[in-house]
Design a protein around this motif. Structure first.
Motif, PDB file in Angstrom:
ATOM      1  N   THR A  23       3.548 -10.006  53.729  1.00 34.33           N
ATOM      2  CA  THR A  23       3.837  -8.682  53.552  1.00 34.33           C
ATOM      3  C   THR A  23       4.864  -7.892  54.471  1.00 34.33           C
ATOM      4  OG1 THR A  23       2.120  -7.115  54.821  1.00 34.33           O
ATOM      5  CG2 THR A  23       1.492  -8.279  52.494  1.00 34.33           C
ATOM      6  N   GLY A  24       4.785  -8.390  55.636  1.00 39.97           N
ATOM      7  CA  GLY A  24       5.916  -7.975  56.627  1.00 39.97           C
ATOM      8  C   GLY A  24       5.444  -6.718  57.413  1.00 39.97           C
ATOM      9  N   ALA A  25       4.008  -6.281  57.200  1.00 42.86           N
ATOM     10  CA  ALA A  25       3.333  -5.017  57.814  1.00 42.86           C
ATOM     11  C   ALA A  25       3.120  -5.596  59.328  1.00 42.86           C
ATOM     12  CB  ALA A  25       2.198  -4.759  56.993  1.00 42.86           C
ATOM     13  N   SER A  26       2.867  -4.738  60.297  1.00 45.41           N
ATOM     14  CA  SER A  26       2.408  -5.002  61.442  1.00 45.41           C
ATOM     15  C   SER A  26       1.588  -3.935  61.978  1.00 45.41           C
ATOM     16  CB  SER A  26       3.406  -5.310  62.425  1.00 45.41           C
ATOM     17  OG  SER A  26       4.306  -4.344  62.892  1.00 45.41           O
ATOM     18  N   TRP A  27       0.794  -4.050  62.916  1.00 46.89           N
ATOM     19  CA  TRP A  27      -0.305  -3.143  63.460  1.00 46.89           C
ATOM     20  C   TRP A  27      -0.337  -3.400  64.889  1.00 46.89           C
ATOM     21  CZ3 TRP A  27      -1.242  -6.085  59.325  1.00 46.89           C
ATOM     22  CH2 TRP A  27      -1.059  -5.738  58.004  1.00 46.89           C
ATOM     23  N   VAL A  28      -0.212  -2.460  65.729  1.00 47.86           N
ATOM     24  CA  VAL A  28      -0.578  -2.512  67.379  1.00 47.86           C
ATOM     25  C   VAL A  28      -1.996  -1.973  67.513  1.00 47.86           C
ATOM     26  CG1 VAL A  28       0.319  -1.793  69.672  1.00 47.86           C
ATOM     27  CG2 VAL A  28       1.949  -2.800  67.816  1.00 47.86           C
ATOM     28  N   HIS A  29      -2.695  -2.828  68.367  1.00 50.21           N
ATOM     29  CA  HIS A  29      -4.037  -1.990  68.653  1.00 50.21           C
ATOM     30  C   HIS A  29      -4.093  -2.173  70.527  1.00 50.21           C
ATOM     31  CE1 HIS A  29      -8.208  -1.128  69.313  1.00 50.21           C
ATOM     32  NE2 HIS A  29      -8.579  -2.479  69.608  1.00 50.21           N
ATOM     33  N   GLY A  30      -4.421  -0.924  70.895  1.00 50.15           N
ATOM     34  CA  GLY A  30      -4.485  -0.996  72.446  1.00 50.15           C
ATOM     35  C   GLY A  30      -3.219  -0.128  72.955  1.00 50.15           C
ATOM     36  N   PRO A  31      -3.302   0.320  74.088  1.00 48.27           N
ATOM     37  CA  PRO A  31      -2.259   1.150  74.955  1.00 48.27           C
ATOM     38  C   PRO A  31      -1.217   0.400  75.322  1.00 48.27           C
ATOM     39  CG  PRO A  31      -4.091   0.765  76.227  1.00 48.27           C
ATOM     40  CD  PRO A  31      -4.647   0.097  74.960  1.00 48.27           C
ATOM     41  N   GLY A  32      -0.092   1.023  75.338  1.00 42.82           N
ATOM     42  CA  GLY A  32       1.353  -0.041  75.722  1.00 42.82           C
ATOM     43  C   GLY A  32       1.840  -0.941  74.996  1.00 42.82           C
ATOM     44  N   ALA A  33       2.868  -1.608  75.637  1.00 39.46           N
ATOM     45  CA  ALA A  33       3.609  -2.550  74.819  1.00 39.46           C
ATOM     46  C   ALA A  33       2.448  -3.802  74.722  1.00 39.46           C
ATOM     47  CB  ALA A  33       4.702  -3.068  75.637  1.00 39.46           C
ATOM     48  N   PRO A  34       2.638  -4.335  73.299  1.00 37.73           N
ATOM     49  CA  PRO A  34       1.722  -5.688  73.239  1.00 37.73           C
ATOM     50  C   PRO A  34       1.860  -6.677  74.322  1.00 37.73           C
ATOM     51  CG  PRO A  34       2.833  -4.621  71.208  1.00 37.73           C
ATOM     52  CD  PRO A  34       3.316  -4.097  72.260  1.00 37.73           C
ATOM     53  N   VAL A  35       1.054  -7.365  74.558  1.00 39.67           N
ATOM     54  CA  VAL A  35       1.083  -8.359  75.634  1.00 39.67           C
ATOM     55  C   VAL A  35       0.693  -9.861  74.911  1.00 39.67           C
ATOM     56  CG1 VAL A  35       0.100  -7.251  77.702  1.00 39.67           C
ATOM     57  CG2 VAL A  35      -1.343  -8.306  76.122  1.00 39.67           C
ATOM     58  N   ALA A  36       0.592  -9.768  73.489  1.00 45.36           N
ATOM     59  CA  ALA A  36       0.385 -10.654  72.476  1.00 45.36           C
ATOM     60  C   ALA A  36       0.564 -10.396  71.351  1.00 45.36           C
ATOM     61  CB  ALA A  36      -1.176 -11.399  72.689  1.00 45.36           C
ATOM     62  N   THR A  37       1.021 -11.510  70.505  1.00 48.90           N
ATOM     63  CA  THR A  37       1.079 -11.359  68.734  1.00 48.90           C
ATOM     64  C   THR A  37       0.102 -12.358  68.157  1.00 48.90           C
ATOM     65  OG1 THR A  37       3.359 -10.241  69.300  1.00 48.90           O
ATOM     66  CG2 THR A  37       2.707 -11.210  66.981  1.00 48.90           C
ATOM     67  N   VAL A  38      -0.339 -11.808  67.256  1.00 49.43           N
ATOM     68  CA  VAL A  38      -1.127 -12.751  66.328  1.00 49.43           C
ATOM     69  C   VAL A  38      -0.167 -12.536  64.715  1.00 49.43           C
ATOM     70  CG1 VAL A  38      -3.274 -13.457  65.035  1.00 49.43           C
ATOM     71  CG2 VAL A  38      -3.208 -12.552  67.351  1.00 49.43           C
ATOM     72  N   SER A  39       0.128 -13.635  64.399  1.00 44.68           N
ATOM     73  CA  SER A  39       0.697 -13.513  62.945  1.00 44.68           C
ATOM     74  C   SER A  39      -0.184 -14.710  61.949  1.00 44.68           C
ATOM     75  CB  SER A  39       2.150 -14.106  63.019  1.00 44.68           C
ATOM     76  OG  SER A  39       2.910 -13.434  64.013  1.00 44.68           O
ATOM     77  N   ALA A  40      -0.316 -13.962  60.728  1.00 40.78           N
ATOM     78  CA  ALA A  40      -0.763 -14.865  59.724  1.00 40.78           C
ATOM     79  C   ALA A  40      -0.653 -13.970  58.371  1.00 40.78           C
ATOM     80  CB  ALA A  40      -2.290 -14.816  60.050  1.00 40.78           C
ATOM     81  N   THR A  41      -1.076 -14.556  57.435  1.00 41.44           N
ATOM     82  CA  THR A  41      -1.119 -13.666  56.051  1.00 41.44           C
ATOM     83  C   THR A  41      -2.052 -12.652  56.338  1.00 41.44           C
ATOM     84  OG1 THR A  41      -3.023 -15.069  55.197  1.00 41.44           O
ATOM     85  CG2 THR A  41      -0.773 -15.678  54.644  1.00 41.44           C
ATOM     86  N   ALA A  42      -1.915 -11.603  55.680  1.00 38.39           N
ATOM     87  CA  ALA A  42      -2.664 -10.451  55.593  1.00 38.39           C
ATOM     88  C   ALA A  42      -4.325 -10.804  55.541  1.00 38.39           C
ATOM     89  CB  ALA A  42      -2.021  -9.250  54.616  1.00 38.39           C
ATOM     90  N   ALA A  43      -4.409 -11.697  54.443  1.00 40.28           N
ATOM     91  CA  ALA A  43      -6.036 -12.192  54.261  1.00 40.28           C
ATOM     92  C   ALA A  43      -6.377 -12.888  55.269  1.00 40.28           C
ATOM     93  CB  ALA A  43      -5.987 -13.084  52.956  1.00 40.28           C
ATOM     94  N   ASP A  44      -5.716 -13.526  56.092  1.00 42.60           N
ATOM     95  CA  ASP A  44      -6.199 -14.327  57.309  1.00 42.60           C
ATOM     96  C   ASP A  44      -6.410 -13.508  58.430  1.00 42.60           C
ATOM     97  OD1 ASP A  44      -6.540 -16.782  55.928  1.00 42.60           O
ATOM     98  OD2 ASP A  44      -4.398 -17.396  56.513  1.00 42.60           O
ATOM     99  N   LEU A  45      -5.607 -12.541  58.652  1.00 39.92           N
ATOM    100  CA  LEU A  45      -5.768 -11.498  59.586  1.00 39.92           C
ATOM    101  C   LEU A  45      -7.079 -10.512  59.622  1.00 39.92           C
ATOM    102  CD1 LEU A  45      -2.079 -10.030  60.101  1.00 39.92           C
ATOM    103  CD2 LEU A  45      -3.311 -11.471  61.768  1.00 39.92           C
ATOM    104  N   LEU A  46      -7.224 -10.204  58.217  1.00 39.89           N
ATOM    105  CA  LEU A  46      -8.402  -9.485  57.631  1.00 39.89           C
ATOM    106  C   LEU A  46      -9.560 -10.323  58.096  1.00 39.89           C
ATOM    107  CD1 LEU A  46      -9.506  -7.001  56.887  1.00 39.89           C
ATOM    108  CD2 LEU A  46      -9.269  -7.687  54.503  1.00 39.89           C
ATOM    109  N   LEU A  47      -9.577 -11.615  57.712  1.00 41.15           N
ATOM    110  CA  LEU A  47     -10.908 -12.587  57.884  1.00 41.15           C
ATOM    111  C   LEU A  47     -10.961 -12.479  59.517  1.00 41.15           C
ATOM    112  CD1 LEU A  47     -10.119 -15.535  55.564  1.00 41.15           C
ATOM    113  CD2 LEU A  47     -12.041 -13.966  55.276  1.00 41.15           C
ATOM    114  N   MET A  48     -10.283 -12.585  60.208  1.00 35.44           N
ATOM    115  CA  MET A  48     -10.170 -12.846  61.618  1.00 35.44           C
ATOM    116  C   MET A  48     -11.036 -11.568  62.342  1.00 35.44           C
ATOM    117  SD  MET A  48      -7.226 -12.740  64.789  1.00 35.44           S
ATOM    118  CE  MET A  48      -6.840 -11.034  64.185  1.00 35.44           C
ATOM    119  N   LEU A  49     -10.273 -10.275  61.715  1.00 33.09           N
ATOM    120  CA  LEU A  49     -10.672  -9.128  62.301  1.00 33.09           C
ATOM    121  C   LEU A  49     -12.330  -8.942  61.800  1.00 33.09           C
ATOM    122  CD1 LEU A  49      -7.706  -6.805  61.646  1.00 33.09           C
ATOM    123  CD2 LEU A  49      -8.595  -7.261  63.846  1.00 33.09           C
ATOM    124  N   ARG A  50     -12.699  -9.381  60.693  1.00 34.76           N
ATOM    125  CA  ARG A  50     -13.995  -9.255  60.411  1.00 34.76           C
ATOM    126  C   ARG A  50     -14.731 -10.367  60.641  1.00 34.76           C
ATOM    127  NH1 ARG A  50     -15.572  -5.557  57.091  1.00 34.76           N
ATOM    128  NH2 ARG A  50     -14.108  -4.158  56.081  1.00 34.76           N
TER     129      ARG A  50
END
Length: 142
Positions: free
Chosen positions: A86-113
């Motif tokens: 989808t091209g969407a992105s989200w940052v969680h936590g303070p400051g500049a991101p130290v890491a990036t996780v990329s995947a389909t939105a469905a896979d990101l949601l599965l990971m978060l849950r």
């Protein structure tokens, strides 16, 4: 099991939903952020957009609520999640991101849950992997 009963209930729910759609579609939907009646009418079947909305809900609704209630701890560093479909992105936590996780939105949601392991091959990790895993290891969702 009486299979007619669930079907009858579903038909009643559909009739009630149709009746709502005959009303003012700009009316707000209580407890659904900025949604109006038009949004749930357009929402079903949007596929990965629905998963992206789920990821957004984790970060704009669930996590802040859990932080406020003391059920989660704000991480010391930030991680960026990127939805490859989808091209969407989200940052969680303070400051500049130290890491990036990329995947389909469905896979990101599965990971978060907690339904996809951290080392799932569908998740592409860049940057400080250990720090990124620490940021996401907390309880972000109920």
């Amino acid at each position: 099991m009486d299979s007619a009963r669930p079907l009858t209930r579903a038909q009643h729910e559909l009739q009630a939903f149709r009746a709502c759609l005959d009303g003012d579609l700009s009316a707000p939907v209580e407890h659904c952020g900025g949604w109006t009646l038009r949004d749930p009418a357009e929402h079903p079947g949007t596929g990965n957009l629905t998963a992206a909305e789920g990821v957004a809900e984790v970060f704009d609704t669930m996590t802040p609520r859990r932080l406020t209630r003391g059920r989660a701890v704000m991480p010391g560093q930030a991680v960026r999640l990127v939805s490859t479909d989808t091209g969407a992105s989200w940052v969680h936590g303070p400051g500049a991101p130290v890491a990036t996780v990329s995947a389909t939105a469905a896979d990101l949601l599965l990971m978060l849950r907690g339904r996809a392991p951290g080392d799932d091959g569908r998740l592409v990790r860049e940057g400080d992997r250990a720090a990124g895993l620490r940021v996401l290891e907390g309880s972000l969702v109920p």
